[in-house]
Design a protein around this motif. Structure first.
Motif, mmCIF file in Angstrom:
data_model
loop_
_atom_site.group_PDB
_atom_site.id
_atom_site.type_symbol
_atom_site.label_atom_id
_atom_site.label_comp_id
_atom_site.label_asym_id
_atom_site.label_seq_id
_atom_site.Cartn_x
_atom_site.Cartn_y
_atom_site.Cartn_z
ATOM 1 N N ILE A 1 0.840 -1.207 0.000
ATOM 2 C CA ILE A 1 0.000 0.000 0.000
ATOM 3 C C ILE A 1 0.877 1.260 0.000
ATOM 4 O O ILE A 1 0.640 2.203 -0.765
ATOM 5 N N THR B 1 -4.410 5.270 7.494
ATOM 6 C CA THR B 1 -5.342 4.290 6.915
ATOM 7 C C THR B 1 -4.870 2.888 7.276
ATOM 8 O O THR B 1 -5.296 1.921 6.656
ATOM 9 N N ASP C 1 11.030 2.638 6.779
ATOM 10 C CA ASP C 1 10.564 1.257 6.885
ATOM 11 C C ASP C 1 11.615 0.500 7.673
ATOM 12 O O ASP C 1 12.819 0.742 7.490
#
Ligand code: NAI
Length: 343
Positions: A154, A228, A173
């Motif tokens: 995503i 989200t 990340d």
């Protein structure tokens, strides 16, 4: 395979029934969420099919196991609601690792554009024949720096969308994607350099409240926060304080840490007990959607197809590529890499 389907919503039934009929999986649709109190509904079923706000903790695992259930088929990607360690050796857990990264990434951008261009306000105003532009000034995305936390499926689609808008993308990340051309920075650097921050990493012990009272202090004044992914990545109380102190300029939330008893249900006409959520929703610069980022026709179709295929594969082979357990990702202890099954 007979599968007890929990937390059924109207939009689930048609795609799952169609896939089930095609492949011989018998879904029984139950409205309640899976909890220790409702686990008994699964008696006589081979497996349960659950979603993000069903609970598969130790107590539920024991109850399901006692009822003869052997498979938990998640119809979502995230599995933070399943005690995979406790389930190990008792219940096999399968999930849908990807169904439409576009659905979630596009929703994140939809929230961002709505927020910064005041579309939600314009919609209400013009319906009331109010054509005033006062208070509607937005800002260009072009040239702004967006920080993306989590560069998986995503996060990468979101990065592509942002690049299309001419934004500068930086990312954090824990496991950087080699050769991806992504400009990785440390998390504190991302927090302090970004105009907009979007969260796309899983909820784990490590990522729980990664945006909190201390890390909010690192943000640029007026930063826009988009979540989200999973609510508990953000300490909602700290976010509220950040909005009140004007450090956070806007928040776009598709998820909320205490959403499980609230989202997906209609509470209009009721008193909202959750003061933090009520206060967030009352803010002019906060947009909340009810965990709907996944909800596109394409995603629903893919979710039903993959979940049903996971169940069939598991029934036929006793194993499935989309099975997961708490050893997954640990090259030393992972049995699946050698034996093609978690246990
Ligand atoms: P993914 O597994 O493809 O990517 C997750 C990324 O997060 C990976 O690159 C991973 O290395 C990174 N990551 C893991 N631990 C991290 C850490 N401690 N700090 C920073 N990054 C870390 O997952 P995908 O498909 O991109 O989904 C991301 C999340 O989106 C899911 O975990 C889920 O919670 C959420 N989601 C929300 C939906 C919605 O409707 N709102 C629908 C689908 C997923």
């Amino acid at each position: 395979m007979k599968i007890a389907f929990f937390d059924t919503k109207q939009y689930d039934i048609e795609p799952f029934r169609a896939c089930g009929e095609k492949s011989g999986v018998e879904y029984k649709f139950f409205e309640p969420k899976l909890t220790a109190d409702t686990a008994g509904l699964a008696a006589g079923y081979d497996g349960v099919c659950v979603f993000v706000n069903d609970t598969v903790d130790a107590e539920v695992v024991d109850r399901l196991y006692g009822e003869g259930v052997r498979l938990v088929a998640l119809r979502c990607a995230g599995y933070n609601n399943v005690d995979v360690k406790y389930a190990f050796g008792k219940l096999h857990v399968v999930h849908v690792p990807a169904y439409s990264p576009y659905a979630v990434a596009e929703h994140a951008m939809a929230l961002l554009l709505t927020s910064i261009r005041r579309i939600h306000k314009a919609y209400n105003r013009t319906r009331d024949f109010n054509f005033s532009l006062s208070g509607m000034t937005g800002f260009d995305l072009h040239g702004k720096t967006v920080g993306v936390v989590g560069t998986g499926r995503i996060g990468r689609v979101f990065i592509d969308i942002c690049r299309g808008f001419g934004m500068n993308v930086i990312a954090y990340d824990k496991f950087q994607a080699e050769g991806s051309g992504i400009d990785y920075v440390t998390l504190p650097e991302l927090y302090s350099r970004s105009d907009i921050i979007s969260f796309h990493c899983p909820l784990t012990d490590e990522t729980h409240h990664m945006l909190n009272a201390d890390t909010i202090k690192l943000l640029k004044r007026g930063s826009v926060i988009i979540n989200t992914s999973r609510g508990a990545l953000i300490d909602a109380e700290a976010l509220l304080a950040g909005i009140k102190s004007r450090i956070v300029g806007a928040a776009c939330l598709d998820v909320y840490e205490e959403e499980s008893d609230i989202f997906f249900e209609d509470f209009s006409g009721h008193i909202m007990d959750d003061d933090t959520l009520a206060r967030l929703i009352s803010m002019p610069n906060v947009i909340v959607t009810s965990h709907q980022a996944f909800l596109t026709e394409e995603a629903l179709h893919n979710i039903a197809e993959t979940t049903t295929s996971n169940i069939i594969t598991f029934a036929e082979k006793g194993t499935c590529d989309n099975e997961l357990c708490y050893h997954c990702g640990n090259t030393e202890t992972c049995k699946k890499q050698r034996l093609e099954r978690c246990f």
